[in-house]
Design a protein around this motif. Structure first.
Motif, PDB file in Angstrom:
ATOM      1  N   ASN A  53       1.093  43.149 -28.533  1.00 34.02           N
ATOM      2  CA  ASN A  53       2.429  42.578 -28.733  1.00 34.02           C
ATOM      3  C   ASN A  53       2.915  41.850 -27.492  1.00 34.02           C
ATOM      4  OD1 ASN A  53       2.598  43.504 -31.355  1.00 34.02           O
ATOM      5  ND2 ASN A  53       3.541  45.428 -30.762  1.00 34.02           N
ATOM      6  N   LEU A  54       2.606  42.385 -26.324  1.00 32.21           N
ATOM      7  CA  LEU A  54       3.002  41.740 -25.079  1.00 32.21           C
ATOM      8  C   LEU A  54       2.298  40.396 -24.920  1.00 32.21           C
ATOM      9  CD1 LEU A  54       4.705  42.165 -22.523  1.00 32.21           C
ATOM     10  CD2 LEU A  54       2.684  43.197 -21.477  1.00 32.21           C
ATOM     11  N   GLU A  55       1.004  40.335 -25.253  1.00 33.76           N
ATOM     12  CA  GLU A  55       0.278  39.068 -25.173  1.00 33.76           C
ATOM     13  C   GLU A  55       0.853  38.040 -26.133  1.00 33.76           C
ATOM     14  OE1 GLU A  55      -3.715  40.280 -25.928  1.00 33.76           O
ATOM     15  OE2 GLU A  55      -4.076  40.855 -23.853  1.00 33.76           O
ATOM     16  N   LYS A  56       1.237  38.472 -27.335  1.00 36.29           N
ATOM     17  CA  LYS A  56       1.862  37.555 -28.293  1.00 36.29           C
ATOM     18  C   LYS A  56       3.168  37.021 -27.729  1.00 36.29           C
ATOM     19  CE  LYS A  56       0.023  39.835 -32.383  1.00 36.29           C
ATOM     20  NZ  LYS A  56       0.373  40.679 -33.532  1.00 36.29           N
ATOM     21  N   GLU A  57       3.958  37.876 -27.100  1.00 38.75           N
ATOM     22  CA  GLU A  57       5.240  37.453 -26.524  1.00 38.75           C
ATOM     23  C   GLU A  57       5.010  36.448 -25.394  1.00 38.75           C
ATOM     24  OE1 GLU A  57       9.248  37.042 -25.803  1.00 38.75           O
ATOM     25  OE2 GLU A  57       8.280  38.014 -27.509  1.00 38.75           O
ATOM     26  N   TRP A  58       4.030  36.708 -24.523  1.00 38.13           N
ATOM     27  CA  TRP A  58       3.729  35.772 -23.438  1.00 38.13           C
ATOM     28  C   TRP A  58       3.272  34.430 -23.988  1.00 38.13           C
ATOM     29  CZ3 TRP A  58       0.536  39.617 -20.039  1.00 38.13           C
ATOM     30  CH2 TRP A  58       1.402  40.443 -19.341  1.00 38.13           C
ATOM     31  N   PHE A  59       2.426  34.463 -25.024  1.00 31.00           N
ATOM     32  CA  PHE A  59       1.970  33.220 -25.631  1.00 31.00           C
ATOM     33  C   PHE A  59       3.158  32.459 -26.200  1.00 31.00           C
ATOM     34  CE2 PHE A  59       0.752  30.788 -29.376  1.00 31.00           C
ATOM     35  CZ  PHE A  59      -0.175  29.932 -28.829  1.00 31.00           C
ATOM     36  N   ARG A  61       6.340  32.598 -25.381  1.00 30.63           N
ATOM     37  CA  ARG A  61       7.174  32.047 -24.294  1.00 30.63           C
ATOM     38  C   ARG A  61       6.521  30.825 -23.667  1.00 30.63           C
ATOM     39  NH1 ARG A  61       9.426  37.228 -20.912  1.00 30.63           N
ATOM     40  NH2 ARG A  61      10.671  38.111 -22.596  1.00 30.63           N
ATOM     41  N   GLY A  62       5.222  30.910 -23.402  1.00 30.05           N
ATOM     42  CA  GLY A  62       4.515  29.768 -22.827  1.00 30.05           C
ATOM     43  C   GLY A  62       4.519  28.570 -23.762  1.00 30.05           C
ATOM     44  N   PHE A  63       4.352  28.808 -25.041  1.00 19.57           N
ATOM     45  CA  PHE A  63       4.348  27.742 -26.032  1.00 19.57           C
ATOM     46  C   PHE A  63       5.716  27.069 -26.099  1.00 19.57           C
ATOM     47  CE2 PHE A  63       4.838  26.231 -30.417  1.00 19.57           C
ATOM     48  CZ  PHE A  63       3.760  25.367 -30.475  1.00 19.57           C
ATOM     49  N   THR A  64       6.788  27.868 -26.163  1.00 19.32           N
ATOM     50  CA  THR A  64       8.128  27.278 -26.251  1.00 19.32           C
ATOM     51  C   THR A  64       8.490  26.535 -24.975  1.00 19.32           C
ATOM     52  OG1 THR A  64       9.130  29.385 -25.587  1.00 19.32           O
ATOM     53  CG2 THR A  64       9.018  28.923 -27.942  1.00 19.32           C
ATOM     54  N   GLU A  65       8.082  27.062 -23.822  1.00 18.75           N
ATOM     55  CA  GLU A  65       8.344  26.347 -22.571  1.00 18.75           C
ATOM     56  C   GLU A  65       7.561  25.041 -22.525  1.00 18.75           C
ATOM     57  OE1 GLU A  65      10.563  26.918 -20.092  1.00 18.75           O
ATOM     58  OE2 GLU A  65      11.300  28.482 -21.436  1.00 18.75           O
ATOM     59  N   GLY A  66       6.337  25.057 -23.037  1.00 20.34           N
ATOM     60  CA  GLY A  66       5.535  23.835 -23.081  1.00 20.34           C
ATOM     61  C   GLY A  66       6.156  22.789 -23.990  1.00 20.34           C
ATOM     62  N   ILE A  67       6.646  23.194 -25.141  1.00 18.26           N
ATOM     63  CA  ILE A  67       7.325  22.265 -26.053  1.00 18.26           C
ATOM     64  C   ILE A  67       8.582  21.719 -25.408  1.00 18.26           C
ATOM     65  CG2 ILE A  67       8.564  22.119 -28.256  1.00 18.26           C
ATOM     66  CD1 ILE A  67       5.554  22.172 -28.585  1.00 18.26           C
TER      67      ILE A  67
END
Length: 74
Positions: A53-59, A61-67
């Motif tokens: 679940n933590l890895e999904k959350e990090w992904f 966050r990284g995806f939304t920051e990238g967008i």
């Protein structure tokens, strides 16, 4: 026996490890030393679920920051 198998799989990866993986390995090793075998597997499963679940959350966050970063350039 299952405890031995999971520990040997987790602790004998042939590739380079990140700092997070090393910290996770230390946590599992400490837990294996202090928790009886019959309780260890259920706790290990809970920890694995937490890390997934933590890895999904990090992904996410990284995806939304990238967008957000890409949209700032548009």
């Amino acid at each position: 026996m299952e405890k031995y198998i999971t520990d040997s799989i987790c602790h004998h990866k042939p590739w380079e490890r990140t700092i997070e993986e090393l910290a996770e390995k230390r946590i599992y090793r400490r837990l294996a030393a202090v928790i009886p075998g019959e309780d260890y597997l259920s706790i290990e499963e809970e920890l694995n679920e937490f890390y997934r679940n933590l890895e999904k959350e990090w992904f996410y966050r990284g995806f939304t920051e990238g967008i957000r970063f890409v949209l700032d350039f548009m």
